[in-house]
Design an enzyme around this catalytic site. Structure first.
Site, short mmCIF file in Angstrom:
data_model
loop_
_atom_site.label_atom_id
_atom_site.label_comp_id
_atom_site.label_asym_id
_atom_site.label_seq_id
_atom_site.Cartn_x
_atom_site.Cartn_y
_atom_site.Cartn_z
N GLY A 55 -7.25 -2.70 -13.05
CA GLY A 55 -8.61 -2.18 -13.16
C GLY A 55 -9.64 -3.29 -13.33
CG ASN A 107 2.05 2.96 -4.40
OD1 ASN A 107 1.91 4.03 -3.80
ND2 ASN A 107 1.51 2.74 -5.58
CB THR A 145 -11.85 -4.80 -6.23
OG1 THR A 145 -11.52 -3.41 -6.25
CG2 THR A 145 -13.18 -4.97 -5.54
CE LYS A 161 -2.51 1.13 3.76
NZ LYS A 161 -3.39 1.60 2.77
CB CYS A 219 -4.10 9.03 -4.02
SG CYS A 219 -5.36 8.75 -2.76
CG ASN A 279 -5.27 5.17 -8.16
OD1 ASN A 279 -6.25 4.73 -7.57
ND2 ASN A 279 -4.18 5.54 -7.53
#
Lengths: 317, 255
Positions: free
Chosen positions: A247, A103, A270, A49, A134, A196
């Site tokens: 994505g 990251n 996700t 993260k 972000c 992103n």
């Protein structure tokens, strides 16, 4: 000829990934959280993260909300800070055999430089991904990533001191992502991550309040896959450096689609929330697809979509 | 701490308890062998993409190699789960979170539950009994008809409409009883407004523990979505990793 072995390895800058499947920043914690469920050493790479110079508490809750086909998040880069990461988390990841991409995010150009300086001397770190995208912080983030001049400046400054593979994570919230990808390439980036999350919103119609405390959040999940796929394809026709696609990938077929559109590697995000062991299924599925279609090396598939861009009103060569 | 498991499993059966309240039992030998009271699981239905995210449920009961979940079918996810029949495929990740603290022998524990927070009663009362401690249960619902009966579990009811037990909410009932006698600990499980009231009204019982419910995407510490404000610093706990059970004075439950 259909053989029984497939070379899944791909190259991003100096990093040789054993396969093209990575985690997406912000969806696998610091990597060790995922290790309860899978061998993180089996992944192409683990992307941590976002780390910032100082620890960040993150945004007030509610931070997430499910929507049709996806979810909104506004975590606000909550993290333990770079120092604690290096001292307490990195060695765990290395012991687990992970290929580590860290990251980083910052509010100021100098802070990106400081972060990369700290990481560049760490043996356990193979690559650095700059979060210039972000959507959930008021300074830096998307602001940097949607300004070509600032993006150029950051990549230029960081490249000068970064010997490791340098990946720039772009925002899809721009009209032509290929311009930003090209700028990153010009300034010496080894790869770009496309992309992103998309700025989105949801409202509770009974309380009349947004479902996310910070009003808007970043949309991820299967809903965004066609959007990001077209952005990967657009960028593929503009740049030569590798693209890491991120994505809405839910399964191996989605990953293959991205590779055909021009991605060298893919990031799972996700889907990890719904199925933490999904990376193994994706790796295996890509392998089976290659075996079944007579592909000896996954890199042969990169950008091999048979699309005539003369038909596309959007994508230009 | 024992690492959680992913169990690719199936439903044994779904039972409708009353109104929109259901109990669904799953085969889950690994989770069943280690789960503690107050821990939860993340449930996904087969490979479906809608609902996309798994749903978090505290474990209600453990029997042989299965676990049971009790829930009110209100949203898209729970309504779909309520339709799950025997043999239908499911994916469970768990056990997750910390659970309620282990109680000492001869301690007196008060359990205060409201709505579907009552799901914790079977597993929690078993563990308290096993520890050689005793308990009293205060259970609140809007009406008597919404109270769920459990085998061998006796509770003192509070209903908003006065149709069963004490007329008023369960926090008022507990507060009234607190004037007579005091327990060693209070365990609270229920909807957010009730948790806030418990925090306020039971503040002089230091050992009050509340189980929080927050929106959660993963339940396993990946997304950092389930933030709960800490009372000691400007930082947050994660309900999935640090909770879902917190000592009442450690957290701030924001409106």
């Amino acid at each position: 000829m259909i053989g029984n072995s497939v070379n899944l390895a791909v190259q991003i800058g100096d990093i040789k990934l054993k396969n093209p499947v990575m985690t997406s920043s912000g969806t696998a914690g610091y990597g060790s959280e995922l290790a309860d469920y899978i061998d993180v050493g089996a992944l192409g790479a683990v992307v941590t993260k976002s780390l910032t110079l100082k620890p960040k508490a993150g945004n007030a809750p509610p931070r997430i909300s499910e929507v049709n086909g996806g979810m909104l998040n506004s975590i606000g880069l909550a993290n333990i800070g770079i120092e604690k990461f290096i001292n307490e988390k990195l060695s765990t990841l290395v012991k687990l055999g992970a290929t580590v991409v860290v990251n980083v995010a910052a509010k100021r150009i100098e802070d990106y430089v400081s972060l990369v300086e700290l990481l560049d001397s760490q043996e356990g770190v193979q690559g650095i991904e700059l979060n210039l995208s972000c959507p959930n912080v008021s300074e830096g983030g998307i602001e940097f990533g949607s300004d070509l001049k600032i993006l150029r400046k950051i990549v230029n400054r960081v490249r000068k001191i970064c010997k490791k593979a340098l990946i720039i994570k772009l925002t899809p919230n721009v009209s032509r992502i290929s311009e930003f990808a090209l700028a990153a390439e010009d300034e010496g980036a080894d790869a770009v991550t496309i992309a992103n999350t998309y700025v989105g919103m949801a409202i509770n119609i009974y309380t009349r309040k947004p479902k996310i405390h910070n009003v808007t959040g970043g949309l991820s999940g299967p809903a965004i896959k066609p959007l990001t796929l077209s952005k990967v394809f657009e960028a593929r026709n503009a740049i030569r450096i590798p693209i890491v696609a991120s994505g809405g990938i839910m399964n191996w077929a989605d990953a293959v689609e991205y590779i055909l559109a021009g991605a060298t590697a893919v990031q799972l995000g996700t889907v990890l929330f719904t199925k933490p062991d999904s990376p193994l299924d994706v790796i295996n599925g890509i392998k089976e697809y290659c075996l079944g279609t007579g592909i000896g090396s996954v890199s042969e598939l990169i950008g091999k979509v048979e699309a005539d861009i003369a038909f596309s009103p959007h994508v230009k060569k | 701490m024992i690492s959680p498991f992913i169990e690719y499993t199936e439903v044994i059966k779904t039972l409708r308890i009353n109104g929109r309240t259901f109990r669904t039992r799953f085969k889950a030998p690994k989770i069943a062998s280690v789960v503690k009271a107050g821990q939860f699981v993340m449930l996904s239905i087969g490979e479906a993409l809608d609902p996309l995210l798994p749903r978090a449920f505290s474990v209600c009961d453990v029997k042989d190699e299965s676990i049971e979940l009790l829930y009110v079918a209100v949203g898209k996810g729970t309504s779909r789960i309520a339709q799950m029949r025997g043999g239908e495929k499911a994916r469970l990740v768990g056990p997750l979170g910390n659970g309620f603290p282990i109680v000492g022998k001869l301690e007196v524990v008060w359990i205060v539950v409201g709505g579907s927070g009552a799901a914790v009663l079977p597993i929690l009362t078993q563990s308290i009994k096993k520890a050689g401690a005793s308990y009293r249960i205060f259970y609140g619902a809007r009406t008597g008809g919404e109270l769920i009966g459990f085998e061998d579990i006796v509770f003192e009811a509070a209903t908003d409409d006065g149709s069963a037990g004490f007329s008023g909410n369960v926090i008022e009932l507990t507060k009234k009883e607190l004037k007579q006698t005091r327990p060693d600990r209070i365990f609270v499980c229920g909807p957010m407004p009730m948790l806030r009231a418990a925090q306020r009204e039971f503040s002089d019982v230091k050992e009050t523990y509340i189980s929080v419910e927050t929106p959660m995407a993963c339940g396993i510490g990946l997304c950092q979505g389930c933030a709960v404000k800490r009372s000691d610093t400007d930082d947050y706990f994660l309900a999935c990793k640090d909770g879902p059970v917190f000592r009442s004075d450690q957290i701030v439950l924001e409106e």
